[in-house]
Design a protein around this motif. Structure first.
Motif, PDB file in Angstrom:
ATOM      1  N   UNK A  44       0.808  -1.229   0.000  1.00  0.00           N
ATOM      2  CA  UNK A  44       0.000   0.000   0.000  1.00  0.00           C
ATOM      3  C   UNK A  44       0.833   1.268   0.000  1.00  0.00           C
ATOM      4  N   UNK A  45       2.016   1.269   0.644  1.00  0.00           N
ATOM      5  CA  UNK A  45       2.836   2.479   0.671  1.00  0.00           C
ATOM      6  C   UNK A  45       3.374   2.771  -0.729  1.00  0.00           C
ATOM      7  N   UNK A  46       3.855   1.750  -1.429  1.00  0.00           N
ATOM      8  CA  UNK A  46       4.368   1.937  -2.786  1.00  0.00           C
ATOM      9  C   UNK A  46       3.248   2.380  -3.728  1.00  0.00           C
ATOM     10  N   UNK A  47       2.082   1.816  -3.574  1.00  0.00           N
ATOM     11  CA  UNK A  47       0.953   2.199  -4.429  1.00  0.00           C
ATOM     12  C   UNK A  47       0.547   3.641  -4.174  1.00  0.00           C
ATOM     13  N   UNK A  48       0.575   4.063  -2.929  1.00  0.00           N
ATOM     14  CA  UNK A  48       0.231   5.452  -2.604  1.00  0.00           C
ATOM     15  C   UNK A  48       1.255   6.410  -3.220  1.00  0.00           C
ATOM     16  N   UNK A  49       2.540   6.050  -3.168  1.00  0.00           N
ATOM     17  CA  UNK A  49       3.574   6.900  -3.760  1.00  0.00           C
ATOM     18  C   UNK A  49       3.393   6.975  -5.279  1.00  0.00           C
ATOM     19  N   UNK A  50       3.140   5.859  -5.910  1.00  0.00           N
ATOM     20  CA  UNK A  50       2.942   5.863  -7.361  1.00  0.00           C
ATOM     21  C   UNK A  50       1.726   6.716  -7.740  1.00  0.00           C
TER      22      UNK A  50
END
Length: 74
Positions: A44-50
């Motif tokens: 979820x953190x990587x998806x939020x950054x993307x």
């Protein structure tokens, strides 16, 4: 005439019985929904950054569920 009244009463009783409030998810099913495998994203953190980068580049602030006006400013 009585037949029509009975038919109307029968259809009303069937229609009103469908309006009862029942929870969609039973209490014993909530544990399955809280399982991490049921999450939309694996990271979820990587998806939020993307999504943040996408919103900043495309000036689509708010397109991925976050609040914004669409001006591209942060």
């Amino acid at each position: 005439m009585r037949c029509i009244i009975r038919l109307v009463l029968l259809s009303l009783s069937i229609g009103l019985s469908a309006c009862s409030i029942q929870p969609w998810v039973q209490s014993h099913e909530r544990a399955q929904l809280a399982d991490p495998i049921m999450a939309f994203e694996a990271h979820p953190v990587a998806t939020r950054y993307i999504n943040h980068v996408y919103e900043a580049r495309e000036a689509a602030r708010g397109a991925e569920g976050s609040a914004g006006g669409g001006c591209g400013c942060n």
